[in-house]
Design a protein around this motif. Structure first.
Motif, PDB file in Angstrom:
ATOM      1  N   CYS A   1      12.540   1.972  -3.083  1.00  0.00           N
ATOM      2  CA  CYS A   1      12.543   1.957  -4.458  1.00  0.00           C
ATOM      3  C   CYS A   1      12.401   2.911  -5.684  1.00  0.00           C
ATOM      4  O   CYS A   1      13.205   4.366  -4.918  1.00  0.00           O
ATOM      5  CB  CYS A   1      11.444   1.614  -5.097  1.00  0.00           C
ATOM      6  N   GLY A   2      12.539   2.813  -7.391  1.00  0.00           N
ATOM      7  CA  GLY A   2      12.742   4.270  -7.910  1.00  0.00           C
ATOM      8  C   GLY A   2      11.149   5.235  -8.296  1.00  0.00           C
ATOM      9  O   GLY A   2      10.903   5.005  -9.184  1.00  0.00           O
ATOM     10  N   THR A   3      10.797   5.341  -7.022  1.00  0.00           N
ATOM     11  CA  THR A   3       9.493   6.301  -7.042  1.00  0.00           C
ATOM     12  C   THR A   3       9.743   7.164  -6.242  1.00  0.00           C
ATOM     13  O   THR A   3      10.002   7.365  -5.040  1.00  0.00           O
ATOM     14  CB  THR A   3       7.989   4.697  -6.880  1.00  0.00           C
ATOM     15  N   PRO A   4       8.275   8.140  -7.131  1.00  0.00           N
ATOM     16  CA  PRO A   4       8.329   9.157  -6.263  1.00  0.00           C
ATOM     17  C   PRO A   4       7.482   9.265  -4.448  1.00  0.00           C
ATOM     18  O   PRO A   4       8.218   9.420  -3.900  1.00  0.00           O
ATOM     19  CB  PRO A   4       7.516  10.595  -6.666  1.00  0.00           C
ATOM     20  N   GLY A   5       7.062   8.448  -4.707  1.00  0.00           N
ATOM     21  CA  GLY A   5       6.716   7.538  -3.204  1.00  0.00           C
ATOM     22  C   GLY A   5       7.631   6.754  -2.227  1.00  0.00           C
ATOM     23  O   GLY A   5       7.454   7.438  -0.873  1.00  0.00           O
ATOM     24  N   SER A   6       8.769   6.350  -3.134  1.00  0.00           N
ATOM     25  CA  SER A   6       9.818   6.016  -2.067  1.00  0.00           C
ATOM     26  C   SER A   6      10.863   7.233  -1.348  1.00  0.00           C
ATOM     27  O   SER A   6      10.937   7.223  -0.551  1.00  0.00           O
ATOM     28  CB  SER A   6      10.040   4.332  -2.737  1.00  0.00           C
TER      29      SER A   6
ATOM     30  N   ASP B   1       0.940  -0.891   0.262  1.00  0.00           N
ATOM     31  CA  ASP B   1      -0.044  -0.111  -0.149  1.00  0.00           C
ATOM     32  C   ASP B   1       1.228   1.136   0.010  1.00  0.00           C
ATOM     33  O   ASP B   1       2.005   1.131   0.656  1.00  0.00           O
ATOM     34  CB  ASP B   1      -0.910  -0.348   1.131  1.00  0.00           C
ATOM     35  N   GLY B   2       0.424   2.617  -0.381  1.00  0.00           N
ATOM     36  CA  GLY B   2       0.909   3.494  -0.427  1.00  0.00           C
ATOM     37  C   GLY B   2       2.518   3.784  -1.683  1.00  0.00           C
ATOM     38  O   GLY B   2       2.314   4.088  -2.235  1.00  0.00           O
TER      39      GLY B   2
END
Ligand SMILES: *[C@@H]1O[C@H](CO)[C@@H](O)[C@H](O)[C@H]1NC(C)=O
Ligand SMILES: *[C@@H]1O[C@H](CO)[C@@H](O)[C@H](O)[C@H]1NC(C)=O
Ligand SMILES: CC(=O)N[C@H]1CO[C@H](CO)[C@@H](O)[C@@H]1O
Length: 240
Positions: free
Chosen positions: A117-122, A106-107
């Motif tokens: 990981c390689g995402t804005p959320g991370s 989630d998230g």
């Protein structure tokens, strides 16, 4: 067109459904940290220049003593981007946000992903790590550029010595028989200036920490002036 080429083109043309910080996102976030650090870095350079102005002959103003530091400021401008990009992506943030079972928590990918990981959320979830990477990178680069023996340090040293010699040469005195004598630069005055420069430059890593609100003791957990958490998180989440 050959069949294999068509197949290849078809494969790369498949729109990616994976959300990740790539392209504009990488460039934008890297530039944002470099941009946010421009003021603290400028502040440190000004402090160095101000100290140099105390011992270089002719009492230049701190602003004009900045000229001596141009080799460092130029190298900083031209190399800060690449180092920062590498330190953030891919050295730390990269890859897909899947847990050990191949499940996306989630998230993830956004807005607050508890996996590295390689995402804005991370980047948002691990903001304190991201902030530290940006600080560490900036401090390291400044330290490298101001370390005795580096190209940039040697250029600064040469410029300061040149000034020292020019000023010393102009200093004329009248001796007892009424002759005008010219004081030539001595090896000793050169060594003196070199020593003073070294003593100033060794403080650069401490000064960047202090400008960021740290104590200068090497504890980098709390750097309130180089945090930018709210604006940065907002900005990071503008990327898909
Ligand atoms: C700090 O940055 C330098 C230069 O990029 C790197 O070699 C070093 O591993 C970093 N340290 C930490 C603790 O991340
Ligand atoms: C004064 O300076 C002149 C010119 O440099 C030199 O020839 C002379 O010996 C000096 N005299 C003294 C007393 O130092
Ligand atoms: C102080 C400062 O420069 N803050 C900026 C940091 O970067 C973000 C994202 O670009 C800006 O929104 C802040 O204004």
């Amino acid at each position: 067109m050959r069949k294999s080429t068509v197949l290849f083109l078809a494969l790369i043309a498949v729109p990616s459904t994976v959300t990740a910080c790539e392209g504009d996102c990488i460039v934008g976030i890297t530039r944002a940290f470099i941009g946010n650090y421009s003021e603290p870095v400028e502040h440190v350079m000004m402090t160095v220049a101000s100290q140099i102005s105390h011992f270089v002959p002719g009492s230049p103003t701190p602003e004009s003593a900045m000229e001596f530091l141009q080799p460092i400021t130029n190298a900083y401008s031209s190399s800060s981007y690449d180092g920062m990009e590498r330190a953030i992506f891919p050295n730390f943030f990269h890859g897909k946000c899947l847990d050990d079972n191949g499940v996306e928590p989630d998230g993830c990918p956004n807005p607050d992903c508890p996996l590295v990981c390689g995402t804005p959320g991370s980047l948002v979830h691990f903001y304190s790590k991201l902030r530290y990477i940006a600080f560490n990178q900036t401090r390291h680069l400044l330290k490298d550029l101001s370390t005795p023996g580096s190209d940039t340090y040697n250029q600064v040293e040469r410029a300061v010595i040149r000034r020292e010699n020019r000023k010393t040469r102009k200093r004329t005195t009248v001796n007892r028989s009424g002759f005008s004598t010219v004081a030539l630069p001595t090896k000793r005055s050169e060594d003196e200036v070199k020593k003073k420069l070294k003593n100033v430059m060794r403080n650069v890593p401490t000064w960047i920490e202090q400008v960021c609100g740290g104590s200068g003791s090497g504890d980098t957990n709390d750097l309130p002036q180089c945090n930018w958490e709210r604006e940065m998180k907002e900005y990071i989440l503008t990327f898909p």
